[in-house]
Design an enzyme around this catalytic site. Sequence first.
Site, PDB file in Angstrom:
ATOM      1  CB  THR A  12      -0.958  -0.028   1.220  1.00 30.79           C
ATOM      2  OG1 THR A  12      -1.825  -1.142   1.049  1.00 30.79           O
ATOM      3  CG2 THR A  12      -1.791   1.233   1.332  1.00 30.79           C
ATOM      4  CG  ASP A  82      -2.254  -7.798   3.500  1.00 36.15           C
ATOM      5  OD1 ASP A  82      -2.581  -7.028   4.425  1.00 36.15           O
ATOM      6  OD2 ASP A  82      -2.872  -7.854   2.421  1.00 36.15           O
TER       7      ASP A  82
HETATM    8  N1  LIG Z   1      -1.380  -2.109   3.875  1.00 36.72           N
HETATM    9  C1  LIG Z   1      -0.949  -2.980   2.960  1.00 36.72           C
HETATM   10  O1  LIG Z   1       0.167  -2.868   2.511  1.00 36.72           O
HETATM   11  C2  LIG Z   1      -1.890  -4.079   2.548  1.00 36.72           C
HETATM   12  C3  LIG Z   1      -1.704  -4.616   1.152  1.00 36.72           C
HETATM   13  N2  LIG Z   1      -2.781  -5.527   0.838  1.00 36.72           N
HETATM   14  C4  LIG Z   1      -0.381  -5.377   0.991  1.00 36.72           C
HETATM   15  O2  LIG Z   1       0.007  -6.100   1.878  1.00 36.72           O
HETATM   16  O3  LIG Z   1       0.220  -5.268  -0.054  1.00 36.72           O
END
Ligand SMILES: NC(=O)C[C@H](N)C(=O)O
Length: 321
Positions: A12, A82
């Site tokens: 993210t 994640d």
């Molecule tokens: N906050 C994040 O980075 C979650 C994202 N789905 C990832 O792990 O790439």
Amino acid sequence: MKRLAVIHTGGTIASRPNPDGPGVTPQAAPSVPGLPGVIVHDYQPFNLPSPHVTPAHMLALAHLIEQLAPGHDGIVVTHGTDTLEETAFFLHLTLATQTPVVLTGSMRHAEEASWDGPGNLLDAAQVALHPQSRGRGPLAVFGGDIYDARTVTKVHTTAVDAFGGYPGPIGRIDRVGDSAHLRYFAMPEARPVYAPPALPAHVEILYAYAGWQGEGYAEADARSDGLVIAALGTGNLPAELLPLIARTTTSGKPVVIATRTHAGPVIPIYGYPGGGATLVEAGAIPASFLNAHKARLLLLVLLSLGRDLGEIRQVFEAGAF
Ligand SMILES: NC(=O)C[C@H](N)C(=O)O
């Protein structure tokens, strides 16, 4: 001038709304906010949402870090949240360098009002460049808290304050103006390095629940070189699992018992069929304080190094990680 390497891997912290489809996806890597007196070198071996990161990516990252470490005072890895704790723990197991390695990410993307990327990146950079961070193994930094790779875990799906893990942070960074105030609450510890050249082993995780009669166990066992079970409480299972596990360990294949409970050790207390004491008697290996997904990485690394059941048991029992 200090030298900082920033290795961008996606997540993210590199994401924005997808211009071509639904949702948010990794796009351009973020830049480190101004750090006077520091030369920053950026690298991007891949740009993935972290659910797409595999142990093969982690191994490539470990190789890149070992290559960059001698030429830098600190290394920051940006990563999706994640699976960040898995990459952090894999690096903890496999890196020999004393150069600080700090993982961070963000919970909000660059177009949200509460974008937490720049603050986390600046914190991570200052932790990575701090002499007291040397020799501690990879660290994770979120919201000013500094975590050990063995214990850090994601504890919330959406909150900015998304990281924790028993027994909590090992340090804290805060800023007053331009100056960083960093405190550690623990001394650096020596740790063994396990550096497999490749990861050919296959390890699966099974998740226990009330009423589980071993559904899926035989299939997972047949596919795997070792199993990890996220068991109940202190490492207990329904009685039906006991003979299944005994058969696997008798064949020389490791079965590691972790817990689906969020804190505390796995220890052999209970003597009813499937209780932790009976599982250990049947040859299962308690995962100590490691959660199931970290225990899986340790088992994957040890199996890939060709360690046998007795040697694997010794590493887990001695807490040699
Ligand atoms: N906050 C994040 O980075 C979650 C994202 N789905 C990832 O792990 O790439």
